[in-house]
Write an enzyme that holds these catalytic residues in place. Structure first.
Site, PDB file in Angstrom:
ATOM      1  N   TYR A 168       0.820  -1.221   0.000  1.00 13.48           N
ATOM      2  CA  TYR A 168       0.000   0.000   0.000  1.00 13.48           C
ATOM      3  C   TYR A 168       0.853   1.271   0.000  1.00 13.48           C
ATOM      4  O   TYR A 168       0.395   2.327   0.453  1.00 13.48           O
ATOM      5  CB  TYR A 168      -0.951  -0.020   1.195  1.00 13.48           C
ATOM      6  CG  TYR A 168      -2.169  -0.907   0.993  1.00 13.48           C
ATOM      7  CD1 TYR A 168      -3.031  -0.703  -0.092  1.00 13.48           C
ATOM      8  CD2 TYR A 168      -2.482  -1.929   1.889  1.00 13.48           C
ATOM      9  CE1 TYR A 168      -4.153  -1.492  -0.286  1.00 13.48           C
ATOM     10  CE2 TYR A 168      -3.609  -2.728   1.699  1.00 13.48           C
ATOM     11  CZ  TYR A 168      -4.445  -2.495   0.619  1.00 13.48           C
ATOM     12  OH  TYR A 168      -5.556  -3.276   0.434  1.00 13.48           O
ATOM     13  N   ASN A 192     -13.227  -3.803   4.110  1.00 13.82           N
ATOM     14  CA  ASN A 192     -13.898  -4.050   2.835  1.00 13.82           C
ATOM     15  C   ASN A 192     -13.465  -5.344   2.154  1.00 13.82           C
ATOM     16  O   ASN A 192     -13.568  -5.506   0.952  1.00 13.82           O
ATOM     17  CB  ASN A 192     -13.782  -2.824   1.914  1.00 13.82           C
ATOM     18  CG  ASN A 192     -12.359  -2.499   1.530  1.00 13.82           C
ATOM     19  OD1 ASN A 192     -11.416  -3.174   1.950  1.00 13.82           O
ATOM     20  ND2 ASN A 192     -12.184  -1.476   0.721  1.00 13.82           N
ATOM     21  N   GLU A 248       2.360  -6.080  -7.828  1.00 17.58           N
ATOM     22  CA  GLU A 248       1.804  -6.829  -6.699  1.00 17.58           C
ATOM     23  C   GLU A 248       2.052  -8.332  -6.827  1.00 17.58           C
ATOM     24  O   GLU A 248       2.353  -9.001  -5.832  1.00 17.58           O
ATOM     25  CB  GLU A 248       0.304  -6.535  -6.576  1.00 17.58           C
ATOM     26  CG  GLU A 248       0.043  -5.093  -6.123  1.00 17.58           C
ATOM     27  CD  GLU A 248      -1.376  -4.605  -6.327  1.00 17.58           C
ATOM     28  OE1 GLU A 248      -1.626  -3.415  -6.080  1.00 17.58           O
ATOM     29  OE2 GLU A 248      -2.240  -5.410  -6.748  1.00 17.58           O
TER      30      GLU A 248
HETATM   31  P1  GTP Z   1      -7.666  -2.177  -2.505  1.00 18.51           P
HETATM   32  O1  GTP Z   1      -8.169  -3.129  -3.525  1.00 18.51           O
HETATM   33  O2  GTP Z   1      -7.589  -2.726  -1.115  1.00 18.51           O
HETATM   34  O3  GTP Z   1      -6.377  -1.509  -2.952  1.00 18.51           O
HETATM   35  O4  GTP Z   1      -8.801  -1.058  -2.417  1.00 18.51           O
HETATM   36  P2  GTP Z   1      -9.142   0.025  -3.516  1.00 18.51           P
HETATM   37  O5  GTP Z   1      -8.185  -0.052  -4.656  1.00 18.51           O
HETATM   38  O6  GTP Z   1     -10.593  -0.103  -3.811  1.00 18.51           O
HETATM   39  O7  GTP Z   1      -8.907   1.383  -2.718  1.00 18.51           O
HETATM   40  P3  GTP Z   1      -7.518   2.133  -2.427  1.00 18.51           P
HETATM   41  O8  GTP Z   1      -6.390   1.443  -3.096  1.00 18.51           O
HETATM   42  O9  GTP Z   1      -7.731   3.571  -2.695  1.00 18.51           O
HETATM   43  O10 GTP Z   1      -7.400   1.952  -0.846  1.00 18.51           O
HETATM   44  C1  GTP Z   1      -6.830   0.779  -0.310  1.00 18.51           C
HETATM   45  C2  GTP Z   1      -7.585   0.402   0.920  1.00 18.51           C
HETATM   46  O11 GTP Z   1      -7.433   1.403   1.891  1.00 18.51           O
HETATM   47  C3  GTP Z   1      -9.096   0.270   0.754  1.00 18.51           C
HETATM   48  O12 GTP Z   1      -9.500  -0.980   0.252  1.00 18.51           O
HETATM   49  C4  GTP Z   1      -9.575   0.476   2.160  1.00 18.51           C
HETATM   50  O13 GTP Z   1      -9.434  -0.728   2.923  1.00 18.51           O
HETATM   51  C5  GTP Z   1      -8.591   1.488   2.679  1.00 18.51           C
HETATM   52  N1  GTP Z   1      -9.159   2.815   2.536  1.00 18.51           N
HETATM   53  C6  GTP Z   1      -9.293   3.546   1.404  1.00 18.51           C
HETATM   54  N2  GTP Z   1      -9.880   4.726   1.645  1.00 18.51           N
HETATM   55  C7  GTP Z   1     -10.123   4.735   2.981  1.00 18.51           C
HETATM   56  C8  GTP Z   1     -10.704   5.675   3.869  1.00 18.51           C
HETATM   57  O14 GTP Z   1     -11.139   6.754   3.472  1.00 18.51           O
HETATM   58  N3  GTP Z   1     -10.771   5.319   5.183  1.00 18.51           N
HETATM   59  C9  GTP Z   1     -10.306   4.123   5.633  1.00 18.51           C
HETATM   60  N4  GTP Z   1     -10.399   3.852   6.943  1.00 18.51           N
HETATM   61  N5  GTP Z   1      -9.754   3.217   4.840  1.00 18.51           N
HETATM   62  C10 GTP Z   1      -9.663   3.523   3.533  1.00 18.51           C
HETATM   63 MG    MG Z   2      -6.124  -0.106  -4.446  1.00 16.17          MG
END
Ligand code: GTP
Ligand code: MG
Length: 153
Positions: A49, A113, A127
């Site tokens: 991440y 999630n 990844e």
């Molecule tokens: P991933 O598939 O897990 O990478 O999720 P994504 O691609 O849909 O979202 P992103 O990469 O932007 O964020 C990675 C992860 O960070 C998300 O799946 C969430 O678990 C967490 N996350 C993202 N935005 C938020 C937020 O606003 N608050 C919190 N608490 N967690 C967040």
């Molecule tokens: Mg993501």
């Protein structure tokens, strides 16, 4: 064809919906290329991440992924699997995720999630390399219905 890195996060494992999630990728016609459970190290979770390192939720996100409950790390292969994998998973915020998607069917909180899927070819390559050794990937076999599912004529 292309490959995507998909990971059931600790909450998905704890809630015992691993089989349901895997079924959704199988029934769509995607091919399982690699699968393992592991408890990610802090170093691995942080690297995975890294693009979110400046976000206020980064610390909590890393803590959640490294909680001690395992994740299920997978590589899926098939036509458009990166984009379609994201559609199967649903929107980042489960409150925006369509019913029928994994997040839309199973959760309500962005911090819990359930599942990750690569968001681009670039991140998929990064990844897969981060979570698997090349020799762990079984890309050469062909599922029984592969030609039927992939036919475009
Ligand atoms: P991933 O598939 O897990 O990478 O999720 P994504 O691609 O849909 O979202 P992103 O990469 O932007 O964020 C990675 C992860 O960070 C998300 O799946 C969430 O678990 C967490 N996350 C993202 N935005 C938020 C937020 O606003 N608050 C919190 N608490 N967690 C967040
Ligand atoms: Mg993501």
């Amino acid at each position: 064809t292309e490959k995507s890195y998909v990971m059931i996060k600790p909450d998905g494992v704890s809630r015992q919906i691993v089989g349901d999630i895997i079924s959704r990728f199988e029934r769509r016609g995607y091919k399982l290329v690699a699968l393992k459970t592991l408890i990610p190290s802090e170093e691995l979770a942080k690297e995975h991440y890294i693009d979110l390192a400046k976000k206020p939720f980064y610390g909590g996100l890393v803590k959640y992924i490294t909680s001690g409950t395992p994740v299920v790390a997978m590589v899926w292969q098939g036509k458009d699997v990166i984009r379609q994998g994201r559609r199967l998973v649903g929107a980042t915020n489960p409150l925006d995720a369509a019913p029928g998607s994994i997040r839309g069917d199973f959760c309500v909180s962005v911090g819990r999630n359930i599942i990750h899927a690569s968001d681009s070819h670039e991140s998929a390559t990064k990844e897969i390399g981060l979570w698997f050794h090349e020799k762990e990937l079984a890309t050469e076999y062909k599922p029984i219905a592969w030609d039927m599912i992939m036919a475009d004529n």
